[in-house]
Design an enzyme around this catalytic site. Structure first.
Site, PDB file in Angstrom:
ATOM      1  N   GLN A   1      23.966  30.702  48.400  1.00  0.00           N
ATOM      2  CA  GLN A   1      25.217  31.038  47.708  1.00  0.00           C
ATOM      3  C   GLN A   1      24.929  32.175  46.749  1.00  0.00           C
ATOM      4  OE1 GLN A   1      26.962  27.984  45.195  1.00  0.00           O
ATOM      5  NE2 GLN A   1      28.898  29.086  45.041  1.00  0.00           N
ATOM      6  N   THR A   2      25.591  33.315  46.944  1.00  0.00           N
ATOM      7  CA  THR A   2      25.347  34.477  46.092  1.00  0.00           C
ATOM      8  C   THR A   2      26.472  34.737  45.105  1.00  0.00           C
ATOM      9  OG1 THR A   2      26.271  35.947  47.773  1.00  0.00           O
ATOM     10  CG2 THR A   2      23.875  35.614  47.808  1.00  0.00           C
TER      11      THR A   2
ATOM     12  N   HIS B   1      33.266  29.088  48.320  1.00  0.00           N
ATOM     13  CA  HIS B   1      33.864  29.831  49.426  1.00  0.00           C
ATOM     14  C   HIS B   1      33.368  29.276  50.748  1.00  0.00           C
ATOM     15  CE1 HIS B   1      30.229  32.002  48.154  1.00  0.00           C
ATOM     16  NE2 HIS B   1      30.107  32.470  49.392  1.00  0.00           N
TER      17      HIS B   1
END
Length: 142
Positions: free
Chosen positions: A95-96, A101
């Site tokens: 997850q960046t 999302h």
């Protein structure tokens, strides 16, 4: 409930650039800046929710409804051979952007994505799996 430093909140508020394909009272769907395949789409809640562990069930229902609608539209629009639906929570899970999302990634044979599972998954002793099953079942019952 936007986070001013969140790029997805900026998109939701109309201040960030995105190729948006859908918006309702609870979710927004748009193409990422660096799509993995043609049609790769992100679905986000309009409220700033950092990850899956912070997602209330009511918001999850709205998010899931939009994911299903986008999946159906992608199937018609780009006729993929398959579809990955990916949600990553936490940096170690890739997850960046710290705004929940869901990736919808249309797939074709020999596309640039490649396999998403390890070639040789780890094995665990049966007792470890039995203990984990019992622990999870107990947590789910509470």
């Amino acid at each position: 409930m936007a986070n001013p430093s969140c790029p997805f909140c900026a998109i939701i508020m109309g201040e960030g650039w995105a190729r948006e394909i859908y918006r309702d009272d609870h979710t927004v769907a748009f193409f990422p800046l660096q799509p993995a395949t043609l049609g790769h789409t992100l679905v986000v809640p309009r409220r700033h929710i950092p990850d899956i562990w912070e997602l209330p069930e009511a918001d999850a229902a709205c998010l899931s409804r939009t994911v299903l609608r986008v999946a159906a539209a992608l199937r018609t629009a780009v006729t993929p051979d398959g579809l990955n639906i990916i949600q990553s929570s936490g940096a170690v899970a890739t997850q960046t952007v710290p705004h929940l999302h869901v990736h919808l990634v249309p797939r074709w044979a020999a596309d640039a994505m490649g396999p998403i599972w390890p070639a040789k998954p780890p094995s665990h002793p049966p007792q470890v799996l039995d203990n984990l099953r019992d622990k999870l079942a107990g947590l789910m019952a509470s």
